[in-house]
Design an enzyme around this catalytic site. Structure first.
Site, PDB file in Angstrom:
ATOM      1  CG  HIS A   3      10.647   4.677  10.280  1.00 35.13           C
ATOM      2  ND1 HIS A   3      10.857   5.654   9.384  1.00 35.13           N
ATOM      3  CD2 HIS A   3       9.991   3.706   9.352  1.00 35.13           C
ATOM      4  CE1 HIS A   3      10.292   5.221   8.148  1.00 35.13           C
ATOM      5  NE2 HIS A   3       9.800   4.106   8.134  1.00 35.13           N
ATOM      6  CG  ASP A  25      -0.272  -0.138   2.372  1.00 35.04           C
ATOM      7  OD1 ASP A  25       1.203  -0.067   2.252  1.00 35.04           O
ATOM      8  OD2 ASP A  25      -0.728  -0.718   3.391  1.00 35.04           O
ATOM      9  CG  HIS A  40       6.264   3.528  10.099  1.00 37.54           C
ATOM     10  ND1 HIS A  40       5.683   3.948   9.273  1.00 37.54           N
ATOM     11  CD2 HIS A  40       6.154   2.255  10.538  1.00 37.54           C
ATOM     12  CE1 HIS A  40       5.073   2.760   8.706  1.00 37.54           C
ATOM     13  NE2 HIS A  40       5.280   2.100   9.464  1.00 37.54           N
ATOM     14  NE  ARG A  81       4.219   9.492   4.574  1.00 36.31           N
ATOM     15  CZ  ARG A  81       4.778  10.370   3.848  1.00 36.31           C
ATOM     16  NH1 ARG A  81       4.705  11.388   3.815  1.00 36.31           N
ATOM     17  NH2 ARG A  81       5.986   9.831   3.514  1.00 36.31           N
ATOM     18  CD  GLU A 137       0.308   4.273   4.771  1.00 30.85           C
ATOM     19  OE1 GLU A 137      -0.534   4.938   5.059  1.00 30.85           O
ATOM     20  OE2 GLU A 137       1.611   4.640   4.816  1.00 30.85           O
ATOM     21  CD  GLU A 182      -0.258  -6.553   2.848  1.00 31.53           C
ATOM     22  OE1 GLU A 182      -0.065  -5.383   2.790  1.00 31.53           O
ATOM     23  OE2 GLU A 182       0.612  -7.305   3.517  1.00 31.53           O
TER      24      GLU A 182
END
Ligand code: UD1
Ligand code: UDP
Length: 370
Positions: A241, A95, A208, A210, A131, A117
């Site tokens: 990350h 994604d 991580h 956003r 995503e 996926e």
């Protein structure tokens, strides 16, 4: 048959690797591997572990790029490779922005697309961001939807995709896990080797997303810090990350705590072995929600919604949101209440049997007449 695999970030690399390994076993398939390298260091770690040598490396990585920059640079680079190679099918996984850019570039060249996926949906276009949109946009362009679970298939059917184009395969992350988790594993990393996994409770933390950067992430890290201060036998490992925004918040809210270990991103093998040894996991990652249930580790998901309800339904994962109180209280419960812990700490495997890569390649061989 020529299959072109395209990926750009750490999790795509991990989940595409089992498919690439399967393609390599079949002499009738020509493999073209193209990485956008939207991630650099974190993707290179994966390539090294799985011994994958890309044919094309678009090297689009730049620190702090905007979503538009990643998208346009990936599409431009991919267009040239697709025109040159003209694969029978192009595979994307997951994604990320690389996934959407890969699907769009293939569609413009009328190359068939397989989406690995496929069919995960949170129902909120802004979480996970971007995503959820990438998945939906990619779905529209896809010829072969490789859905990990029946829930994913149902999501696609609801959106009107024909059943004959949807294939339930399991998630290739389980294939990858089987490759790396080992009894009696020893770490190269001194901090991880020195941890007392028997007498201490080691919590594995990652974050991580956003949409969590800012106040939600501050809440999460502050709650983790306060929990550690209240429990002497608890230590936390946070492989950070590489996004500098994440690292700054982590250092501010957890840096001074000597029982919280802020370390560099781990290679996949030590990371999964650390997960196998830890007490529980707290994360906003997608992939960890699949791996932790498989390893029988309770996972507290610091998000408002999830596109992976299978772990929650089976009882191993719990969606706890991102408020300070929500994170603190749920961690406290899992540390204090043995019954709650035992209820969650059971290995369940809603994401497949570790043979998804093989299934996907078999399906492509049957579907594509050449
Ligand atoms: C990306 C994906 C996200 C996926 C995540 C997995 C998009 C928009 N986001 O998020 O879907 O869940 O990867 O980790 O596709 N950085 C480095 N070195 C690296 C990687 C990242 O320094 O190897 C730093 C850079 O400053 C970069 C920043 O991290 O600008 C963010 O990277 P980016 O690829 O834009 O988004 P992620 O948050 O990593
Ligand atoms: N991972 C890793 N090293 C780390 C942290 C995570 O190898 O230090 C692996 C993890 O096992 C999982 C994947 O990276 O397979 C998840 O990546 P991430 O959380 O960055 O992305 P998401 O799954 O949320 O898209």
């Amino acid at each position: 048959m020529k299959i072109m695999t395209v990926f750009g970030t750490r999790p795509e690399g991990i989940k595409m690797a089992p498919i690439i390994k399967e393609i390599e076993k079949r002499p009738e398939i020509e493999s073209v591997i193209c990485i956008t390298a939207q991630h650099r260091h974190m993707l290179d770690q994966v390539l090294k572990l799985f011994e994958i040598q890309p044919d094309y490396d678009l090297n689009i990585f730049k620190p702090g790029q905007s979503l538009t920059e990643i998208t346009t640079r990936a599409i431009k680079g991919l267009e040239e490779v697709i025109i040159k190679e003209r694969p029978d099918v192009l595979l994307v996984q997951g994604d990320t922005t690389t996934v959407f850019a890969g699907a769009l570039a293939a569609f413009y060249q009328k190359v068939k697309i397989g989406h690995v996926e496929a069919g995960l949906r949170s129902g909120n276009l802004y979480s996970p961001y971007p995503e959820e949109a990438n998945r939906k946009l990619t779905g529209v362009l896809t010829n072969y939807h490789f859905a990990p679970t029946d829930i994913n298939r149902q999501n696609l059917l609801r959106e009107g995709y024909p059943d004959e184009n949807i294939f339930i395969t399991g998630n290739t992350v389980i294939d990858a896990l089987k490759y790396t988790v080992k009894e009696g594993y020893l770490f190269d990393n001194q901090i991880l080797n020195d941890l007392d996994y028997i007498n201490k409770r080691i919590i594995l933390l990652t974050s991580h997303r956003r949409e969590n950067i800012g106040k939600p992430m501050e809440n999460i890290f502050k709650a983790v810090n306060d929990i550690v201060e209240c429990h002497e036998d608890v230590e936390v490992v946070f492989p950070m990350h590489l996004n500098p925004k994440v690292r700054d918040i982590a250092k501010e809210f957890m840096g001074p705590n000597s029982r919280i270990h802020l370390i560099e991103p781990l290679e996949y093998e030590p990371f999964t072995n650390l997960m196998a040894k830890c007490h529980f996991v707290i994360t906003d990652s997608g992939g960890l929600q699949e791996e932790a249930p498989t390893l029988g580790k309770p996972v507290l998901v610091v998000r408002e919604e999830t596109e992976r309800p299978e772990g929650v339904e089976s009882g191993t994962a719990k969606l706890i949101g991102t408020t300070f109180e929500g994170v603190y209280n749920n961690m406290e419960l899992l540390l204090k209440d043995k019954d709650e812990y035992n209820r969650m700490a059971k290995a369940v495997n809603p994401y497949g049997d570790g043979r998804a890569g093989e299934r996907i390649v078999e399906i492509l061989l049957k579907q594509i007449k050449f």
